[in-house]
Design a protein around this motif. Sequence first.
Motif, PDB file in Angstrom:
ATOM      1  N   THR A  58       0.833  -1.190   0.000  1.00 20.20           N
ATOM      2  CA  THR A  58       0.000   0.000   0.000  1.00 20.20           C
ATOM      3  C   THR A  58       0.869   1.243   0.000  1.00 20.20           C
ATOM      4  O   THR A  58       1.892   1.302   0.679  1.00 20.20           O
ATOM      5  CB  THR A  58      -0.909   0.000   1.243  1.00 20.20           C
ATOM      6  N   HIS A  97     -21.001  12.075   8.115  1.00 22.71           N
ATOM      7  CA  HIS A  97     -19.567  12.067   7.812  1.00 22.71           C
ATOM      8  C   HIS A  97     -18.768  12.448   9.051  1.00 22.71           C
ATOM      9  O   HIS A  97     -19.246  13.166   9.909  1.00 22.71           O
ATOM     10  CB  HIS A  97     -19.252  13.075   6.705  1.00 22.71           C
ATOM     11  N   ARG A 136     -15.049   7.663  11.565  1.00 29.62           N
ATOM     12  CA  ARG A 136     -14.982   8.067  10.156  1.00 29.62           C
ATOM     13  C   ARG A 136     -14.138   9.329   9.990  1.00 29.62           C
ATOM     14  O   ARG A 136     -14.442  10.192   9.178  1.00 29.62           O
ATOM     15  CB  ARG A 136     -16.382   8.308   9.618  1.00 29.62           C
ATOM     16  N   PHE A 147     -10.980   9.088   5.448  1.00 32.92           N
ATOM     17  CA  PHE A 147     -11.593   8.317   4.371  1.00 32.92           C
ATOM     18  C   PHE A 147     -10.504   7.943   3.373  1.00 32.92           C
ATOM     19  O   PHE A 147      -9.808   8.808   2.856  1.00 32.92           O
ATOM     20  CB  PHE A 147     -12.684   9.142   3.687  1.00 32.92           C
ATOM     21  N   VAL A 148     -10.360   6.668   3.121  1.00 37.47           N
ATOM     22  CA  VAL A 148      -9.358   6.173   2.168  1.00 37.47           C
ATOM     23  C   VAL A 148     -10.080   5.747   0.902  1.00 37.47           C
ATOM     24  O   VAL A 148     -11.054   4.987   0.964  1.00 37.47           O
ATOM     25  CB  VAL A 148      -8.576   4.983   2.770  1.00 37.47           C
ATOM     26  N   TYR A 149      -9.603   6.246  -0.228  1.00 33.85           N
ATOM     27  CA  TYR A 149     -10.232   5.964  -1.521  1.00 33.85           C
ATOM     28  C   TYR A 149      -9.160   5.438  -2.452  1.00 33.85           C
ATOM     29  O   TYR A 149      -8.139   6.080  -2.666  1.00 33.85           O
ATOM     30  CB  TYR A 149     -10.824   7.266  -2.058  1.00 33.85           C
ATOM     31  N   GLN A 150      -9.363   4.267  -2.995  1.00 33.91           N
ATOM     32  CA  GLN A 150      -8.348   3.637  -3.834  1.00 33.91           C
ATOM     33  C   GLN A 150      -8.257   4.329  -5.195  1.00 33.91           C
ATOM     34  O   GLN A 150      -9.243   4.790  -5.747  1.00 33.91           O
ATOM     35  CB  GLN A 150      -8.594   2.139  -3.987  1.00 33.91           C
ATOM     36  N   GLU A 156      -7.892   3.189  -8.124  1.00 40.16           N
ATOM     37  CA  GLU A 156      -8.682   2.565  -9.183  1.00 40.16           C
ATOM     38  C   GLU A 156     -10.075   3.181  -9.267  1.00 40.16           C
ATOM     39  O   GLU A 156     -10.636   3.338 -10.359  1.00 40.16           O
ATOM     40  CB  GLU A 156      -8.788   1.051  -8.972  1.00 40.16           C
ATOM     41  N   SER A 157     -10.646   3.545  -8.133  1.00 41.68           N
ATOM     42  CA  SER A 157     -11.969   4.181  -8.135  1.00 41.68           C
ATOM     43  C   SER A 157     -11.892   5.580  -8.738  1.00 41.68           C
ATOM     44  O   SER A 157     -12.791   6.000  -9.467  1.00 41.68           O
ATOM     45  CB  SER A 157     -12.533   4.236  -6.719  1.00 41.68           C
ATOM     46  N   TYR A 158     -10.829   6.318  -8.434  1.00 41.79           N
ATOM     47  CA  TYR A 158     -10.651   7.637  -9.054  1.00 41.79           C
ATOM     48  C   TYR A 158     -10.545   7.493 -10.573  1.00 41.79           C
ATOM     49  O   TYR A 158     -11.125   8.270 -11.322  1.00 41.79           O
ATOM     50  CB  TYR A 158      -9.396   8.330  -8.521  1.00 41.79           C
ATOM     51  N   TRP A 160     -14.032   6.833 -12.052  1.00 37.69           N
ATOM     52  CA  TRP A 160     -14.877   8.025 -12.124  1.00 37.69           C
ATOM     53  C   TRP A 160     -14.346   9.040 -13.129  1.00 37.69           C
ATOM     54  O   TRP A 160     -15.115   9.755 -13.758  1.00 37.69           O
ATOM     55  CB  TRP A 160     -15.068   8.634 -10.742  1.00 37.69           C
TER      56      TRP A 160
END
Length: 80
Positions: free
Chosen positions: A2, A53, A58, A61-64, A66-68, A71
């Motif tokens: 990671t 939120h 919480r 927030f971790v966003y991978q 691949e998702s970016y 989108w």
Amino acid sequence: MTRLLSVNVGLPREIAWQGRMVRTAIWKAPVRDRRVARRLNIDGDGQGDLAGHGGEHRAVFVYQIESYRYWQDQLGRPPG
């Protein structure tokens, strides 16, 4: 393995949306310096809607990536 690519923060602001004023912190910007992740958020960050939120469970927030990328393809622009 990671790897952290970016830390983004932003503070809440009031905007007009669907005929009313709402409080949001959806606009986040990358920072270059180190930030401390505290119990409720990252230094310099905030949440507009604390019912949905933020908070102790919480705060980050971790966003991978691949998702970016997904989108970006769907929207035809980089995601914010």
